[in-house]
Design a protein around this motif. Sequence first.
Motif, PDB file in Angstrom:
ATOM      1  N   UNK A  66       0.813  -1.215   0.000  1.00  0.00           N
ATOM      2  CA  UNK A  66       0.000   0.000   0.000  1.00  0.00           C
ATOM      3  C   UNK A  66       0.845   1.262   0.000  1.00  0.00           C
ATOM      4  N   UNK A  67       2.013   1.209   0.636  1.00  0.00           N
ATOM      5  CA  UNK A  67       2.843   2.409   0.722  1.00  0.00           C
ATOM      6  C   UNK A  67       3.686   2.636  -0.523  1.00  0.00           C
ATOM      7  N   UNK A  68       4.198   1.555  -1.113  1.00  0.00           N
ATOM      8  CA  UNK A  68       5.103   1.694  -2.255  1.00  0.00           C
ATOM      9  C   UNK A  68       4.433   1.416  -3.588  1.00  0.00           C
ATOM     10  N   UNK A  69       3.297   0.754  -3.566  1.00  0.00           N
ATOM     11  CA  UNK A  69       2.655   0.293  -4.788  1.00  0.00           C
ATOM     12  C   UNK A  69       2.776  -1.219  -4.898  1.00  0.00           C
ATOM     13  N   UNK A  70       1.799  -1.855  -5.526  1.00  0.00           N
ATOM     14  CA  UNK A  70       1.775  -3.318  -5.594  1.00  0.00           C
ATOM     15  C   UNK A  70       2.920  -3.870  -6.436  1.00  0.00           C
ATOM     16  N   UNK A  71       3.130  -3.290  -7.606  1.00  0.00           N
ATOM     17  CA  UNK A  71       4.178  -3.788  -8.498  1.00  0.00           C
ATOM     18  C   UNK A  71       5.574  -3.566  -7.920  1.00  0.00           C
ATOM     19  N   UNK A  72       5.940  -2.363  -7.447  1.00  0.00           N
ATOM     20  CA  UNK A  72       7.284  -2.207  -6.871  1.00  0.00           C
ATOM     21  C   UNK A  72       7.539  -3.140  -5.691  1.00  0.00           C
ATOM     22  N   UNK A  73       6.526  -3.333  -4.848  1.00  0.00           N
ATOM     23  CA  UNK A  73       6.702  -4.227  -3.704  1.00  0.00           C
ATOM     24  C   UNK A  73       6.932  -5.657  -4.167  1.00  0.00           C
ATOM     25  N   UNK A  74       6.177  -6.106  -5.163  1.00  0.00           N
ATOM     26  CA  UNK A  74       6.322  -7.474  -5.663  1.00  0.00           C
ATOM     27  C   UNK A  74       7.705  -7.681  -6.273  1.00  0.00           C
ATOM     28  N   UNK A  75       8.132  -6.763  -7.114  1.00  0.00           N
ATOM     29  CA  UNK A  75       9.454  -6.885  -7.734  1.00  0.00           C
ATOM     30  C   UNK A  75      10.552  -6.857  -6.676  1.00  0.00           C
TER      31      UNK A  75
ATOM     32  N   UNK B 174      -6.817   2.012  -1.457  1.00  0.00           N
ATOM     33  CA  UNK B 174      -5.614   2.415  -0.730  1.00  0.00           C
ATOM     34  C   UNK B 174      -5.240   1.421   0.375  1.00  0.00           C
ATOM     35  N   UNK B 175      -6.071   0.360   0.570  1.00  0.00           N
ATOM     36  CA  UNK B 175      -5.800  -0.634   1.611  1.00  0.00           C
ATOM     37  C   UNK B 175      -5.776  -2.063   1.063  1.00  0.00           C
ATOM     38  N   UNK B 176      -5.712  -2.207  -0.252  1.00  0.00           N
ATOM     39  CA  UNK B 176      -5.794  -3.559  -0.830  1.00  0.00           C
ATOM     40  C   UNK B 176      -4.654  -4.462  -0.340  1.00  0.00           C
ATOM     41  N   UNK B 177      -3.446  -3.922  -0.243  1.00  0.00           N
ATOM     42  CA  UNK B 177      -2.324  -4.729   0.223  1.00  0.00           C
ATOM     43  C   UNK B 177      -2.521  -5.185   1.658  1.00  0.00           C
ATOM     44  N   UNK B 178      -2.992  -4.279   2.520  1.00  0.00           N
ATOM     45  CA  UNK B 178      -3.200  -4.638   3.916  1.00  0.00           C
ATOM     46  C   UNK B 178      -4.305  -5.684   4.061  1.00  0.00           C
ATOM     47  N   UNK B 179      -5.377  -5.553   3.294  1.00  0.00           N
ATOM     48  CA  UNK B 179      -6.453  -6.552   3.353  1.00  0.00           C
ATOM     49  C   UNK B 179      -5.932  -7.919   2.912  1.00  0.00           C
ATOM     50  N   UNK B 180      -5.172  -7.943   1.814  1.00  0.00           N
ATOM     51  CA  UNK B 180      -4.597  -9.216   1.364  1.00  0.00           C
ATOM     52  C   UNK B 180      -3.608  -9.747   2.402  1.00  0.00           C
ATOM     53  N   UNK B 181      -2.892  -8.840   3.076  1.00  0.00           N
ATOM     54  CA  UNK B 181      -1.926  -9.267   4.088  1.00  0.00           C
ATOM     55  C   UNK B 181      -2.600  -9.926   5.272  1.00  0.00           C
ATOM     56  N   UNK B 182      -3.724  -9.347   5.746  1.00  0.00           N
ATOM     57  CA  UNK B 182      -4.437  -9.975   6.862  1.00  0.00           C
ATOM     58  C   UNK B 182      -5.029 -11.309   6.433  1.00  0.00           C
TER      59      UNK B 182
END
Length: 421
Positions: free
Chosen positions: A82-91, A341-349
């Motif tokens: 959520x903070x850096x973006x989905x693609x940058x975090x994945x890479x 803006x919270x998709x990463x956190x929801x997937x993380x939980x």
Amino acid sequence: MQFRPLTKARSSLGATFGGLPNGFWWLWSAQLINRACGFVMPLLAFYVTDELHRSAAFAGTVVAAIGIGSLAAGPFGGILADRLGHKPTLVGALTATAVSMVALAYARSPWTLLVGAFVVGLVSNATRPAHNALISEVIPEADQVRAYSLNFWAINIGYSVAMLSVGLVAVTGYTALFWLNAATTVIGAVLIAIRVPGRGPTEPPEDATAEQGFGSVLRDRTFVGFVAAELLVLTILLQSESGLPIAMNQDGFSPSTFGQVAALNGIVIACVQLPLTRLYKRFPESWVLAGSSALIGVGYSVLLFGHSAWIYGASIVVWTLGEIGNTPTSFAIVARISPDHLKGRYQGLYQMAWTGSAVLAPLIGGTVINTWGAAPLWIGCLVVALAAAAAQLGIGTRLNRRVEDARQKAEQGAEPAAEVG
């Protein structure tokens, strides 16, 4: 008339594979490559005992360190996404996974092995919230169940290839497999970086300034209930890796027979997942989720009817059909109900339901069988699965209402904040 079967086949293939953007297929290809060369995790215990000549107890501790890192990875990876973006975090997480795997290959002291295993568990599983959130970013809502189903298909095909290829260790040695796993992980990162579109982090809406951070996800009681129900279902499902092999060993089956019977899971997924996904799309998602959860429990209850290899095989086929309905549907629901803006956190939980079940399943399965025998475990699987299914049906109604409210607000030009009731 003679061409009708061919026409139907083409129509079926188009319904399954057609219409998805190229970015998704590059993401899918990277997933398949990484899973097909995912040698390190399954072989880690063998590596510690065989190559490093450590005790079985220490090997179990190293594997547990992977699990601890995996538990922390859900919130960690979700916040980064959520903070850096989905693609940058994945890479970035894929690159860190490759580096940590190579470092682990040269760790020798107990502490470096434990720390290295923890880091591998952390960064490799930190890819998952970003990966699942990125799918929802590149795929329209109407096609997300199909996309998550295809992603699940790639995971299982890749895992099967990796398991069939672990015999390479006899030729290459363990260190080479660490490097190969790392190299293919980098290839996946490069493919995603170059070929998959992605945007930066999504700014929260102006009227939702209080609904930021992981705490806002935890205050979403409906979603927390969804995760809790999935934790129960996944703990039952993962008896395939704990209760099932223990029970088969007690019934006198060899590890080879267990492997042959367990392979039915991957075979069924490879053969029927895609047509079943098209069938499940005819029904409301809450029905599919609840029905598939109940089917997982029913599958394990089949083991109450005998102790033959055929009974074990029938059980695996039944609960695999439930797994096919549960996994893609649940990921699609999480993607649909979470604010941008919270998709990463929801997937993380939600990922914590998977990592938590991986810890609970062997503890519960082993303890119940050791204390009361296998039959109470299978009865418990059925009862808990039916209870979780009933809960999911009620939760699904609330989630469907949330989706409809979100659509109405989107049409009015306002993005909904996360629900906290």
